[in-house]
Design an enzyme around this catalytic site. Structure first.
Site, PDB file in Angstrom:
ATOM      1  CG  ASP A 142      -1.879   1.090   1.303  1.00 43.13           C
ATOM      2  OD1 ASP A 142      -2.235   1.620   0.226  1.00 43.13           O
ATOM      3  OD2 ASP A 142      -2.312   1.454   2.411  1.00 43.13           O
ATOM      4  CD  GLU A 189      -0.393   5.506  -3.868  1.00 44.31           C
ATOM      5  OE1 GLU A 189       0.155   5.748  -2.782  1.00 44.31           O
ATOM      6  OE2 GLU A 189      -1.190   4.571  -4.028  1.00 44.31           O
ATOM      7  CG  ASP A 206      -8.135   4.637   0.905  1.00 45.22           C
ATOM      8  OD1 ASP A 206      -8.011   3.391   0.948  1.00 45.22           O
ATOM      9  OD2 ASP A 206      -7.313   5.411   1.431  1.00 45.22           O
TER      10      ASP A 206
END
Ligand code: GLC
Length: 819
Positions: free
Chosen positions: A410, A413, A487
């Site tokens: 997770d 990015e 999300d």
């Protein structure tokens, strides 16, 4: 961005100024350099290569040398980082340069470097303008013409509907917690590949640039724009000539999903966070007690000591190895979250290893980059370097030694808690010798991390297939990880948006993906969770996940009524696992999606062009979810052919809309007449040892004579032995005549010992009992057939013929005599 009306103050500056720029100018010189052709322009240049008969690469570049090294998106890169190419043909006149190879022709105007691209005489598009904006090197805009009927697909994980015409998207991997609304131009994944459909035919374009880029399909009616900010404009055109071919050609170059372990196709349960061992064990026991199938439990950030990756909090999770062993015994896999940020802490070994070995991202002058994430100040591994990936890969042994076979990556990015939401774009990445700033290759960070995790796990797992889940990615991410769409919220709108989002991910080469079922943030409701689960079990990746402080979201959180419906649908996924796994295998071979928009199978039918509130699984199961509250009816489009209502077994004429009734316990579900769907007995987890190890071919007859077949794939679902031939292909061939149906089942390839109790066939669509079933043994009662080795049984209740046979090389050759 301001979030009051001040944002639209009359004095505010427009956000999307149209930039002026310089054209390439006249092509002054044409030069052959190896396999490439270089067109030297007055202000910048164009270079062309033929990759193969269907793919051409062109590069718009500034300076005196094209750099043919590709990004990490591409497989089959040679030692020097470039792709091998073919010798293209070209001819030059005063006004044009004609370039051809295989099916493709590029006709370049020497006046300004614009060009047309044709495939076997079919015009794909014209490069109407090609501009360089003076401010930065690498700041280019291309305008590609679009016909009025063109429909646009792909572009990875984006908000909005299926057809991307009229939208504008930015490719810049971003942690977006704000609700995913249609104007969100950027999300966690960036896949700059688009397929263009025109009159049933298609072509594709791929921009290989992992910096910030823009696809603007909104500004012009008759053209779309592609913009880069850094690097070269490095583009590929895929000739198609249809959508499936475009996806095949693109995934030929960016790779395909390796066959995942079967357990990862099961149902996953997650929560931010299951706080301790007791909670996890209770959760696991609840699934088994309630007989709701489940394979995977995810551990979110609270399992760690102070959010330090490669640790377990000793108070919350004493004896993690013991817990894993106990869960394994119960048939559960644990997938822990691992973020890239390594806590700055001189007493923390992972941090010090990174410091000592120079593994972390740095500024040009050598200063370490530190950003804030969950563990506060953290350093970030430079995953663009092989030596760093190897280190990170080895670190996975912390997990694999505990019995863990899957990792959830997770925040990659990378997400950083600051204004820009990410790393300083001036950071320098080593990039295995091809040094770049972060700004130039930002979108690769998550993929490089997933690669490190996948390769590390694979090494550690000793022949077992790993599972990696990622939030961020770039073209090629399918080679390493499944993708969840970040999300989302417990909004009905987000439930329906998950369909086009995952469908377009599939059209962009990423077949294994899905949203947080039930919605991550905001509070779900029993009805929303139930409807979402009904839909979600037909997505390739099926995980229920919810955020801290939100209402509990396990399948039993809203009482028996909703729990029972969810149990039924999750169980359905498990019973249909052989079908699902078959299409996973297909995706690993062809790159084609598992979950498909109807347009992929019916590209000539305008009804399908933007249809994204229903979808196909494989090529013959049609799912039409209810995605609004208090709704019991919906319109369903059945494409040409005939379709069975899976619940009533009614055969319906296609090529029309029907009005489907779907009270809460029902989600409209159809199967194409003239198809074979495999299923098996219910398991509580994919590898559960149960007595009835049979497999059943469900044959959905057509309304008229004809033939159809399925070559069904199976293997051990766990190892790589299939690569050495340890798999089976079981063919089911059906020949429907006027008065009889012949069904033959055979092993086309038998390399894996399935240890099956028997094989069954269920024939759906017979109006009345057959007169006899030749070659299938005796007609028996249902009970007698259960005991017998073979025979057949007619179920008058649901008008189904069931044939049972033993598992041998030639399984069945039966003729169902109707009259
Ligand atoms: C991010 C992830 C979410 C996770 C949370 C805590 O928001 O997207 O899935 O639960 O971080 O780790």
């Amino acid at each position: 961005m301001l979030d009051t009306s001040e944002a639209i103050h009359p004095d505010a500056k427009g956000q999307q100024e149209t930039k002026s720029g310089l054209t390439l100018g006249r092509v002054t010189r044409v030069e052959v350099q190896g396999e490439a052709l270089i067109l030297w322009g007055e202000r910048f240049n164009l270079a062309v290569k033929a990759i193969n008969e269907q793919v051409m690469q062109w590069k718009v570049f500034y300076g005196n040398k094209p750099d043919w090294r590709t990004s990490a998106a591409m497989i089959n890169r040679q030692e020097d980082g470039t792709l091998s190419a073919k010798q293209l043909k070209h001819s030059v006149t005063e006004t044009t340069v004609l370039v051809t190879y295989g099916e493709l022709t590029m006709n370049i105007d020497r006046q300004n470097g614009t060009f047309d691209v044709m495939q076997n005489g079919r015009k794909l598009f014209a490069m109407r303008s090609l501009l360089r904006h003076a401010e930065h090197q690498g700041d280019f805009t291309a305008q590609l013409t679009m016909e009025s009927e063109d429909r646009l697909y792909g572009l990875g994980e984006k908000t909005g509907f299926l057809d991307k015409r009229g939208e504008r998207y930015t490719m810049w991997n971003t942690d977006v917690y704000a609700p995913h609304v249609p104007e969100m131009e950027e999300l966690y994944q960036s896949i700059p590949m688009m397929a263009v459909l025109r009159q049933g035919q298609a072509y594709g374009v791929f921009l290989d640039n992992p910096g910030r880029t823009v696809f603007d399909m909104r500004v012009h009616d008759d053209a779309f724009m592609i913009q880069t900010r850094t690097g070269d404009m490095d583009m590929y055109v895929y000739a198609g000539p249809d959508l499936k071919e475009v996806i095949r050609q693109y995934t030929d170059m960016t790779g395909r999903m390796p066959l995942p372990p079967k357990w990862s196709l099961g149902y996953h349960q997650s929560r931010y966070s299951y706080m301790n061992r007791e909670e996890v064990m209770n959760l696991a026991r609840s699934f088994r007690e309630k007989q709701i199938p489940c394979d995977v439990i995810h551990l979110d950030i609270h399992y760690m000591t102070g959010y330090r990756v490669f640790t377990f909090d000793e108070e919350r999770y004493p004896d993690p190895a013991g817990m894993m062993a106990e869960l394994k015994e119960m048939g559960f896999h644990i997938v822990p979250i691992v973020d890239p940020g390594v806590k700055r802490d001189a007493k923390y070994p992972a941090y010090m290893e990174g410091i000592d070995n120079n593994y972390f991202c740095k500024y040009a002058e050598g200063q370490l980059y530190i950003g804030k994430v969950w563990p506060e100040e953290s350093a970030f591994p430079d995953f663009t370097e092989e030596r760093v990936r190897d280190w990170w890969g080895e670190k996975q042994s912390f997990y694999t030694e505990l019995g863990i076979e899957g990792i959830w990556n997770d925040m990659n990015e990378p997400a950083i808690f600051n204004e820009t939401k990410t790393m300083d774009t001036e950071i320098i990445h080593g990039n295995d010798g091809n040094r770049k700033t972060h700004g130039e290759i930002h979108n690769l960070y998550g993929m490089n991390m997933s690669q490190a995790t996948y390769e590390g796990l694979k090494k550690e797992l000793d022949g077992k297939r790993p599972f990696v889940l990622t939030r961020a990615g770039y073209s090629g991410i399918q080679r390493y990880a499944a993708v969840w769409t970040g999300d989302n919220r417990s909004f009905w709108e987000h439930m329906s948006m998950a369909m086009p989002m995952v469908l377009n991910l599939g059209m962009s080469g990423v077949p294994f993906s899905g949203p947080d079922i039930g919605g991550f943030a905001h509070h779900t409701s029993g009805e929303l969770l139930t409807r979402w689960t009904q839909m979600g079990v037909f997505f390739p990746f099926a995980r229920n996940h919810s955020a801290i402080d939100m209402v509990r979201q396990e399948p039993w959180s809203f009482g028996d009524k909703y729990e029972n419906i969810q149990r039924e649908y999750i169980s359905l996924r498990y019973r249909w696992m052989p079908y699902l796994y078959h299409w996973f295998h297909e995706a690993s071979q062809t790159g084609l999606p598992i979950m498909r928009p109807l347009v992929l199978e019916y590209p000539n039918d305008p009804e399908t062009f933007n249809l994204c509130d229903q979808f196909l699984v494989g090529d013959s199961v049609l799912v039409a979810p209810i995605y609004r509250p208090s709704t019991e009816w919906r319109s369903v489009y059945l494409p040409e052919g005939e379709w069975y209502d899976e619940w009533t077994r009614e055969r319906l004429e296609g090529g029309r809309h029907i009005h489907a009734h779907a009270p809460i316990e029902k989600m409209p579900l159809y199967v194409r007449a003239g198809s074979v769907r495999m299923e098996e007995s219910l398991r509580q987890f994919a590898a559960e040892a149960i007595e009835d190890t049979s497999v059943t071919a469900c044959v959905y007859l057509k309304g008229e004579a004809g033939s159809f077949n399925l070559n069904w794939y199976e293997d051990d679902g766990l190892t790589y032995k299939y690569e050495e031939g340890a798999y089976n292909i079981v063919s089911t061939e059906v020949e429907q005549g006027a008065d009889s149906v012949r069904i033959q089942m055979n092993y086309k390839h038998q390399g894996f010992e399935a240890k099956r109790s028997h094989v069954s066939v269920r024939v759906i669509g017979l109006a009345e009992a057959p007169v006899e079933v030749k070659g299938a043994g005796e007609q028996l009662s249902e009970e007698a057939l259960n005991q017998a080795a073979n025979g057949w049984y007619w179920n008058e209740g649901n008008k189904e013929l069931v044939v049972k046979c033993q598992d041998s090389a030639s399984l069945l050759d039966a003729v169902v005599v109707l009259k």
